[in-house]
Design a protein around this motif. Structure first.
Motif, PDB file in Angstrom:
ATOM      1  N   GLU A  13       0.828  -1.207   0.000  1.00  0.00           N
ATOM      2  CA  GLU A  13       0.000   0.000   0.000  1.00  0.00           C
ATOM      3  C   GLU A  13       0.865   1.261   0.000  1.00  0.00           C
ATOM      4  O   GLU A  13       0.597   2.223  -0.732  1.00  0.00           O
ATOM      5  N   LEU A  14       1.913   1.265   0.808  1.00  0.00           N
ATOM      6  CA  LEU A  14       2.813   2.414   0.853  1.00  0.00           C
ATOM      7  C   LEU A  14       3.548   2.605  -0.459  1.00  0.00           C
ATOM      8  O   LEU A  14       3.726   3.729  -0.938  1.00  0.00           O
ATOM      9  N   ARG A  48       1.473   4.188  -3.191  1.00  0.00           N
ATOM     10  CA  ARG A  48       1.251   5.626  -3.024  1.00  0.00           C
ATOM     11  C   ARG A  48       2.520   6.445  -3.189  1.00  0.00           C
ATOM     12  O   ARG A  48       2.495   7.670  -3.120  1.00  0.00           O
TER      13      ARG A  48
END
Length: 259
Positions: free
Chosen positions: A254-255, A258
């Motif tokens: 997820e990091l 982004r």
């Protein structure tokens, strides 16, 4: 023909002053190179770096084990390129690392280079009682840091692989239960692809995520109190690590998306 590596671990056990000097020079050269690649040529974000920094400044004789996924041959030393120079260039504080015999120790020149970099030849298929694991147990008994890629190979497809049980033996049999820090990272295989011509790339994104330390002292005590077999103990410990790495994988993905 398989290169004979039986001489390597005895030599690592008895380093001379000249050897230690050569090893320190190797760490300086590789450390600066890795930092240049990770922080200058590429874009790297490190989450919870303070967890490892705090562990490197630990007091007493508590050993340290770090475990991580393995996506590229540049994972080690690339992972450590983000460390502060005072740690990165200090040979005594830096990790011992299990490295594949059939990749890193295929001739005398490679062997000396990786030995000077505190790498220990592990032989695939030899199991958890091979000499490399015994040697790492000795280092843990001295309070040293050992890094393990428990997938046992470069996981090019990024599959959820069953982890090897060697790390379970290290934790279960260490005289002092080690501090265990899980790490998950993404993007290292873009910096050094797994396909020819194996050239370092620039402008890629790398995400590293340090998880909270795993306290195995309670689990180890329970396993001993319940007279768990060696196999059951190794499996229980390794499964705990696998669960944590899978949890960190989701967070890191997820990091990274982004970034």
């Amino acid at each position: 023909m398989v290169y004979n590596i039986k001489w390597i671990i005895p030599k690592l056990r008895n380093p001379t002053k000249l050897w230690n000097i050569a090893s320190s020079i190797t760490f300086v050269a590789v450390g600066i190179f890795s930092k240049f690649i990770i922080e200058l040529l590429n874009k790297t974000r490190v989450h919870n770096k303070h967890i490892l920094v705090r562990a490197l400044n630990r007091k007493g004789n508590t050993p340290l084990i770090t475990v991580s996924n393995h996506h590229s041959c540049f994972d080690d030393p690339g992972l450590w390129g983000s460390l502060n120079l005072k740690h990165l260039l200090c040979r005594r504080r830096m990790r011992w690392s299990l490295a594949a015999q059939d990749i890193c120790f295929t001739n005398v020149w490679y062997s000396y280079f990786f030995m000077l970099g505190k790498c220990v030849p592990v032989i695939r298929g030899e199991g958890v009682y091979q000499e490399a694991i015994n040697f790492c147990l000795e280092k843990l008994a001295s309070g040293d840091w050992v890094h393990v890629f428990p997938e046992g190979k470069v996981n090019m497809l990024k599959e959820n692989m069953r982890l090897k049980w060697g790390v379970g033996r290290l934790i279960m049999e260490s005289p002092i239960t080690p501090l265990v820090i899980p790490i998950y990272h993404l993007g290292m295989d873009k910096v050094l692809p797994n396909d020819p011509p194996y050239i370092i790339k620039a402008g890629k994104k790398v995400t590293m995520y340090y998880g909270d330390p795993i306290d195995f002292s309670g689990m180890v005590a329970d396993l001993r109190a319940n007279n768990a077999t060696e196999m059951d103990a190794r499996k229980a410990i390794t499964d705990r690590i696998q669960d944590e790495l899978l949890r960190l994988k989701t967070i890191t993905e997820e990091l990274h998306a982004r970034f």
